[in-house]
Design a protein around this motif. Structure first.
Motif, short mmCIF file in Angstrom:
data_model
loop_
_atom_site.label_atom_id
_atom_site.label_comp_id
_atom_site.label_asym_id
_atom_site.label_seq_id
_atom_site.Cartn_x
_atom_site.Cartn_y
_atom_site.Cartn_z
N ASN A 58 -3.65 -3.95 4.53
CA ASN A 58 -4.61 -3.12 3.79
C ASN A 58 -4.70 -1.72 4.38
N ASN B 116 -1.44 0.09 3.55
CA ASN B 116 -1.40 0.52 2.15
C ASN B 116 -2.32 1.71 1.92
N LYS C 31 -0.98 5.20 0.45
CA LYS C 31 -1.54 5.76 -0.78
C LYS C 31 -2.05 7.18 -0.56
N PHE D 126 6.35 -3.35 1.50
CA PHE D 126 6.15 -1.91 1.28
C PHE D 126 6.68 -1.50 -0.08
N TYR E 36 4.48 -2.53 -3.02
CA TYR E 36 3.27 -1.71 -3.14
C TYR E 36 3.60 -0.29 -3.58
N TYR E 37 4.70 0.24 -3.07
CA TYR E 37 5.14 1.59 -3.44
C TYR E 37 5.44 1.67 -4.93
#
Length: 805
Positions: free
Chosen positions: A218, A221, A225, A260, A263-264
């Motif tokens: 978390n 990320n 972001k 990664f 999420y990317y």
């Protein structure tokens, strides 16, 4: 005598060995390296020397150097106790290597750790115990690291630097452990068939307890972001971008990169989907701006990917950006953006929208809009009756642009098959090619017959002008481009009729720039388009025979005879697209006499042949005297007949000219316009104006001047007049009725009886090489044949037709 081991238990008041740093003692026979003999501290070995040294030695409280002689072999520890000692030392070293904040130096050298590991694994056979020790220390180390990462004050992009440093330290220490514990990897794990290595054990714990741990993920990320949002907002690299690249590298090492990447891609999809929605639904939405925005974003993401991500992710990121931006916008972009790009003739933009549509499976919609646009443009050009004379030029210009777009924008790269070259060529998309053909074909149908007529007239103009400095290949390319338009029309018979009429006029009036190109064009039309163009060959044969006939006629006349100036062309009516005139003009007496003389000569030579004269296609050369000097006028025979009237008078009226020539009203008006209202006015019209009325008066213009000695006055008669065009169209419609009647009778004679739908389909198939008939015309011809009793209806089934023998 005391030995070194008993000395180690001296009372605490003794400081003899306070500076001594112990090392592990390993039997010579069991050590990785054999023990060496310990040298004596003094060279004297006799008892006297020893006694003196003992007597002279200072007391315990005295300061100075203490000399100790060690004799005999060291006592041997029990094996079990020795193993414990070595294992404890190894554990302490491992713990220190896995303690990030420790300031203590290792108690042993790397070589001694390596040697002890060998002893524990190979001699003590305690590889399993060492493995458990290592696992325990690794778990504690990973736990400490995780705590420090979670408890740290840093957050966002700054926190990425902390995890990168933690990863780098742990990987470095793991490499060190792997080196010093080599025997654990290569001997114990291999012998016990344990798949996990020291590195695998360490990285596995690090991945599961840190890199894949939810709170850590978390925070990671959150940092990613904030980093990517900052870069997208500021359109430049973040100062911590290098740390992000390092993080990606560490994630790859630990096989955690997929987390990664997922999420990317999620961030990409969410961001660009929202941007796409915002731009496509805004009040001032603009498809071209959206297209440029997409291109800019894709380039930015591709650049970022190549700088940070592994090669395997480049296409995945590209596809994610394209899908997020375009998946829901292809139809809107094609409908709104494609026409604008085509109007602007923006090849780069067309290529961009094509390839973007291709990558999101949107070519079908783009192709539909391309076809709609082309069809609309062709229809608008064809239906623009005010610019009929420019129709073919405009169609050629648009077709050339569409072909360029097809080959440069709507094309896919094809790698050359030759292994020696790396050239990449482009192959036009076949679906877009078919759409282009269909669009032109449908567009031509918006105005039946007219495109075919104008194409024939355009070729006529080219044949009259000739090459005008162009090479043979360039002129042939111009003709081929026009013939390419001919393929799109269903009215082949219209083109053929107008082409034959234009060809006949060029040959008879000697207006063709090149007989060689005329013959080459006829050959191409006959072989590639329509066998009925063989009529042109018969025209050339007639002209050859005519020249031979008139030459023979001249040979029978005296050299001073006016008949030597007469040139007559004898044409077979079946091969020339002209109908005999019912009435013609009255020629001057001298002209009529020479014509009658030739007619008598021809009838004597060819008994049974009938000659019908058509003066409307004749030409004449006149010598005229003006104040500025004598000029030779090249005019039509109609023009010549009117001009010769001014040998008798300098002024005459429209009514007198008509009475003397008996020329039809419209024909006379057009001829007088060419003489008195054109660029070269050899006659004056009173009153001046462009139209000729019955009350007008004409007089010879003796002030006419021209820089050239020979003046050609264009004849309206040499062109296809609107009236003549209408007559030709009427003639074509009459021929079509005959074509349809013949086809229907031929089909019914073979089939005996057919339903209406079958008869209609077979009739269209039978005549489509000449024209595509309208269904209403087919129905009319069927009804006409029923009335003429070639066919009859079935008494029970009204849609059934039966052939009447």
């Amino acid at each position: 005598m005391s030995n070194v081991f008993s000395l180690l238990t001296l009372p605490t008041t003794s400081s003899a060995f306070s500076a001594l740093r112990t090392t592990a003692a390993v039997d010579e026979s069991q050590s990785a390296s054999p023990l060496h003999k310990v040298p004596r501290l003094d060279t004297d070995s006799d008892s006297g020397s020893a006694s003196r040294r003992h007597r002279d030695a200072p007391t315990a409280s005295a300061k100075g150097v203490v000399l100790v002689r060690i004799t005999g072999e060291p006592p041997q520890l029990p094996l079990e106790k020795r193993n414990d000692v070595l294992s404890n030392q190894l554990r302490r070293c491992i713990r220190l290597m896995l303690t990030r904040e420790s300031a203590d130096a290792l108690p042993l050298t790397y070589e001694r750790i390596y040697a002890i590991c060998r002893y524990v694994v190979c001699e003590a056979r305690d590889g399993e115990g060492l493995m458990m020790t290592l696992k325990l220390e690794l778990e504690q180390c990973v736990g400490r690291l995780r705590g420090s990462l979670l408890d740290g004050a840093a957050s966002g992009v700054s926190w990425i630097a902390e995890i990168v440093e933690a990863c780098a330290w742990f990987e470095k220490q793991t490499n060190l452990l792997e080196s010093v514990l080599t025997y654990l990897d290569r001997v114990h794990m291999s012998k016990e068939k344990i798949a996990q290595s020291v590195r695998g054990l360490a990285f596995g714990l690090f991945s599961s307890q840190i890199l894949l741990y939810s709170p850590i993920v978390n925070k990671m990320n959150d940092g990613i972001k904030k980093w990517i949002d900052w870069e997208r907002e500021n359109r430049k690299p973040h100062e911590q971008q290098a740390r992000v690249a390092d993080l990606i590298g560490h994630l790859q090492i630990h096989n955690c990169y997929q987390t990664f990447e997922s999420y990317y891609l999620e961030l990409i999809t969410g961001y660009y989907s929202a941007e796409s929605e915002k731009l496509a639904t805004s009040v001032d939405k603009d498809a071209l701006y959206f297209l440029n925005y997409c291109t800019s974003c894709i380039d930015e993401e591709v650049t970022r990917s190549k700088e940070l991500l592994p090669r395997s992710s480049w296409n995945i990121v590209l596809e994610a950006v394209e899908r997020a931006l375009l998946t829901q916008r292809v139809q809107w972009l094609a409908k709104e953006g494609l026409p604008k790009l085509l109007n602007n003739k923006d090849m780069e933009g067309l290529s961009t929208i094509y390839h973007l549509s291709f990558r999101v499976n949107g070519l079908k919609e783009l192709n539909v809009q391309f076809k709609i646009y082309v069809e609309s443009m062709v229809r608008s050009i064809v239906q623009d009756s005010a610019r009929d004379e420019e129709m073919v030029d405009r169609l050629l210009e648009f077709k050339a642009f569409a072909d360029r777009a097809l080959h440069r924008a709507f094309a896919d790269p094809v790698v050359s098959a030759a292994p020696s070259t790396s050239d990449v060529k482009k192959q036009p998309n076949k679906d877009f090619g078919y759409a282009l053909i269909d669009a032109f074909t449908v567009g031509f149908k918006a105005r039946r017959n007219k495109p075919a007529e104008m194409i024939a007239k355009h070729i006529d103009r080219l044949m009259r002008k000739g090459q005008r400095g162009a090479s043979d290949a360039e002129f042939e390319a111009q003709l081929d481009a026009v013939l390419a338009l001919y393929r799109f029309t269903d009215d082949k018979d219209v083109f053929r009729t107008f082409y034959h009429r234009a060809l006949a006029k060029r040959l008879l009036l000697e207006r063709s720039a090149s007989d060689d190109f005329e013959l080459a064009m006829l050959k191409k039309l006959k072989e590639q388009y329509d066998p009925e163009f063989s009529m042109g060959d018969h025209m050339f044969n007639d002209l050859i025979l005519s020249r031979e006939t008139i030459k023979e006629h001249h040979s029978r006349l005296s050299e001073k005879s006016d008949g030597q100036k007469l040139n007559v062309m004898i044409l077979q009516q079946s091969f020339w697209p002209f109908s005999p005139r019912k009435t013609d003009i009255d020629l001057p007496l001298k002209m009529q006499v020479e014509i009658d003389n030739f007619a008598n000569f021809y009838k004597k030579k060819h008994q049974g042949h009938k000659l019908d004269w058509d003066h409307g296609l004749g030409t004449a050369n006149l010598r005229a005297n003006f104040k500025g000097g004598e000029k030779e006028l090249s005019v039509s025979l109609y023009q010549a007949v009117i001009l010769l009237l001014f040998n008798e008078t300098t002024r005459t009226s429209f009514a007198d000219i008509k009475a003397n020539t008996r020329m039809e009203n419209e024909e006379l008006r057009r001829t007088l316009q060419s003489l008195a209202c054109g660029k070269k006015k050899v006659l004056k019209k009173l009153p001046p104006g462009r139209d000729v009325d019955d009350q007008d008066v004409f007089e010879f213009n003796d002030t006419f001047t021209d820089p050239r000695p020979k003046v050609h006055i264009n004849s309206i008669q040499a062109k296809e007049t609107p009236e003549e065009s209408k007559r030709t169209q009427t003639y074509i419609e009459g021929d079509r009725k005959h074509y349809l009647d013949a086809a229907i009778v031929r089909i019914m004679k073979a089939r005996k009886q057919l339903m209406y739908e079958q008869l209609k389909t077979e009739t269209i198939e039978a005549v489509k090489k000449h024209f595509v008939p309208e269904v209403s015309n087919i129905k009319q011809r069927i009804e006409s044949l029923v009335e003429q009793e070639y066919l009859r209806r079935d008494e029970e089934e009204t849609n059934m037709y039966i052939y009447v023998a």
